[in-house]
Design an enzyme around this catalytic site. Structure first.
Site, PDB file in Angstrom:
ATOM      1  N   CYS A   1     -12.749   9.952   8.168  1.00 20.13           N
ATOM      2  CA  CYS A   1     -11.506   9.203   8.419  1.00 20.13           C
ATOM      3  C   CYS A   1     -10.897   9.689   9.722  1.00 20.13           C
ATOM      4  CB  CYS A   1     -10.510   9.414   7.285  1.00 20.13           C
ATOM      5  SG  CYS A   1     -11.144   9.049   5.658  1.00 20.13           S
TER       6      CYS A   1
ATOM      7  N   CYS B   1     -11.717   8.267  13.430  1.00 20.98           N
ATOM      8  CA  CYS B   1     -10.953   7.147  13.993  1.00 20.98           C
ATOM      9  C   CYS B   1      -9.457   7.430  14.013  1.00 20.98           C
ATOM     10  CB  CYS B   1     -11.187   5.883  13.179  1.00 20.98           C
ATOM     11  SG  CYS B   1     -12.872   5.255  13.222  1.00 20.98           S
ATOM     12  N   HIS B   2      -8.941   7.943  12.894  1.00 24.09           N
ATOM     13  CA  HIS B   2      -7.485   8.024  12.724  1.00 24.09           C
ATOM     14  C   HIS B   2      -6.883   9.340  13.208  1.00 24.09           C
ATOM     15  CE1 HIS B   2      -7.317   4.296  10.413  1.00 24.09           C
ATOM     16  NE2 HIS B   2      -8.317   4.723   9.693  1.00 24.09           N
TER      17      HIS B   2
ATOM     18  N   CYS C   1     -12.150   0.534   5.155  1.00 22.00           N
ATOM     19  CA  CYS C   1     -12.604   1.539   6.114  1.00 22.00           C
ATOM     20  C   CYS C   1     -13.953   2.106   5.688  1.00 22.00           C
ATOM     21  CB  CYS C   1     -11.590   2.685   6.219  1.00 22.00           C
ATOM     22  SG  CYS C   1     -10.335   2.402   7.485  1.00 22.00           S
TER      23      CYS C   1
ATOM     24  N   CYS D   1       7.393  -7.271 -18.675  1.00 18.17           N
ATOM     25  CA  CYS D   1       7.753  -6.032 -17.980  1.00 18.17           C
ATOM     26  C   CYS D   1       9.249  -5.812 -18.115  1.00 18.17           C
ATOM     27  CB  CYS D   1       7.396  -6.115 -16.503  1.00 18.17           C
ATOM     28  SG  CYS D   1       5.701  -6.590 -16.146  1.00 18.17           S
TER      29      CYS D   1
ATOM     30  N   CYS E   1      11.133  -4.109 -21.279  1.00 19.25           N
ATOM     31  CA  CYS E   1      11.272  -2.651 -21.314  1.00 19.25           C
ATOM     32  C   CYS E   1      12.006  -2.132 -20.079  1.00 19.25           C
ATOM     33  CB  CYS E   1       9.904  -1.988 -21.378  1.00 19.25           C
ATOM     34  SG  CYS E   1       9.085  -2.136 -22.979  1.00 19.25           S
ATOM     35  N   HIS E   2      11.524  -2.493 -18.898  1.00 26.99           N
ATOM     36  CA  HIS E   2      11.937  -1.775 -17.697  1.00 26.99           C
ATOM     37  C   HIS E   2      13.199  -2.313 -17.041  1.00 26.99           C
ATOM     38  CE1 HIS E   2       8.439   0.759 -17.937  1.00 26.99           C
ATOM     39  NE2 HIS E   2       7.670  -0.303 -18.086  1.00 26.99           N
TER      40      HIS E   2
ATOM     41  N   ARG F   1      -1.763   2.275 -14.163  1.00 23.47           N
ATOM     42  CA  ARG F   1      -0.524   2.297 -14.952  1.00 23.47           C
ATOM     43  C   ARG F   1      -0.186   0.894 -15.453  1.00 23.47           C
ATOM     44  NH1 ARG F   1       2.461   4.636 -18.647  1.00 23.47           N
ATOM     45  NH2 ARG F   1       1.788   2.658 -19.447  1.00 23.47           N
TER      46      ARG F   1
ATOM     47  N   CYS G   1       0.319  -0.414 -19.340  1.00 23.82           N
ATOM     48  CA  CYS G   1       1.504  -1.124 -19.814  1.00 23.82           C
ATOM     49  C   CYS G   1       1.114  -2.431 -20.504  1.00 23.82           C
ATOM     50  CB  CYS G   1       2.444  -1.437 -18.650  1.00 23.82           C
ATOM     51  SG  CYS G   1       3.806  -0.271 -18.486  1.00 23.82           S
TER      52      CYS G   1
END
Lengths: 109, 287
Positions: free
Chosen positions: B103, B106-107, B140, B203, B206-207, B244, B248
């Site tokens: 990586c 290039c970066h 990449c 979603c 609950c949230h 995650r 859920c």
């Protein structure tokens, strides 16, 4: 040697003579418990860190025996009294026979 | 240092005792302030963006955790997520593949990734699609390094995402939701408010409507993703955003979408936009 094992230690750089300091250690390790099975149903053999020790100028500070059921990446935090300048050495013993070490110097004024 | 530490503990102790009086009635979120390593001050509460109808204030998931869990995130040594960052750094510097590129080839230094996490996911003109941080990483790998793509929620991928997130810690999330990103954002919003599964939960159920209340023995947060990848104590590893989401959706007893698939891309943009203004925390520590 198990893969991805890397010890990390945090010790203050300086202290007063006789001061109680806090030391933190963390080692990345899978701590394979020996209870799990792989996708073919075979038991994955236990592979854990079994001993951890810390010495200061050759004198033992802490000596820990580890057994099964300890989580991945074991973390220890403990206190030590430093009478003089010197070096803490840390040693972890792996079930597979590998030894991982780290050391940190401390200057006492 | 000693004095400021002491001061912090006293502060936590005081707020904790005030909050505990109220906690049994409703909300679990506290008023502590998040300062990393005694240096980086984080924005963990801010006014909700105008396009979010259901919230007045957006609050980082950090506020919904216990003092002990919060403390783990305040010091990089105690934050086990930093192990993933270390592994990501190693991968960053590893020259590999037929192109013999890392990586870094290039970066350069990974600090060049500063700010990248704050605008993810974003619309990629060339691909004419919404791209997440993971998509850029894999692009990449396959196009420049000529090596195999990482699994979307695999360990190496999440470690690299954590390394890149760390470069933006403390910077406010700022994803674009207008222009070519708008249709994705609309799709994400639609998903956010659509009830799914046997339990018929969206979603928002609950949230948005229940943040701060108990879900079994735990507290529901607002489901902000500014802290991802998150080191979860329950599985002792870094967890990506789509992993995650999958958890859920599964908890609503629905068939989940595929991590890395178009549905979760849209949802990630919408959920990220709900947290615009919160500091990037990755890798955070959560239950």
């Amino acid at each position: 040697m198990a893969s991805g094992v890397k010890p990390r230690v945090k010790v203050p750089k300086t202290a007063a003579a006789g001061e109680v300091i806090t030391i933190k250690t963390l080692i990345s390790h899978k701590m394979e418990s020996g209870q799990r099975k792989d996708s073919d149903g075979n038991i994955i053999p236990q592979s854990i860190i079994n001993t951890f020790t810390c010495d200061f100028n050759g004198q033992n500070v802490i000596n820990v025996e580890l057994h099964g059921a300890i989580s991945t990446n074991p973390y220890f935090q403990f206190e030590a009294t430093v009478p003089e300048s010197g070096e803490f050495t840390f040693t972890w013993q792996d079930d597979d026979g590998s030894t991982y070490t780290d050391s940190k110097s401390i200057a006492v004024s | 240092m000693k004095i400021s530490n002491l001061h912090r503990f006293v502060q936590i102790a005081v707020t904790a005792s005030v909050v505990s009086g109220v906690a049994s009635i409703a909300n679990a979120q506290d008023n502590d302030s998040l300062v990393l390593n005694g240096e980086i001050e984080m924005v963990t509460r801010t006014a909700a963006p105008a396009y979010i109808d259901g919230l007045d204030e957006v609050i980082s998931g950090w506020h919904f955790r216990s003092d002990e869990t919060q403390a783990l995130q305040m010091d990089d040594f105690d934050n086990s997520g930093m192990l993933g960052v270390d592994a990501g750094q190693e991968a960053w510097d590893t020259v590999q593949g037929p192109e013999q590129k890392s990586c870094a080839s290039c970066h350069g230094d990974v600090s060049s990734m500063e700010g990248v996490r704050t605008v993810m996911p974003k619309y990629n003109e060339e691909a004419a699609d919404l791209w997440t941080l993971e998509d850029y990483i894999n692009n990449c790998r396959t196009e420049r390094q000529n090596v195999e793509a990482w699994g979307y929620t695999s360990g190496p991928m999440t470690n690299m995402a954590a390394l890149i997130a760390v470069q933006s810690r403390g910077m406010p999330m700022n994803v674009a939701i207008d222009g070519p990103a708008a249709p994705f954002w609309e799709q994400g919003r639609e998903m956010y408010y659509t009830r799914t599964g046997v339990l018929e939960l969206s979603c928002a159920s609950c949230h948005e409507q229940s943040a701060g209340l108990h879900i079994r023995a735990d507290h529901l947060s607002q489901g902000q993703i500014n802290g991802f990848p998150a080191y979860r104590l329950k599985n002792a590893k870094l967890n990506g955003i789509h992993a995650r989401f999958k958890g859920c959706v599964r908890d609503t007893k629905a068939e989940t979408y595929k991590p890395g698939g178009p549905e979760f891309h849209a949802l990630e943009l919408y959920v990220a936009s709900r947290g615009n203004g919160l500091s990037v925390e990755g890798p955070s520590v959560r239950n």
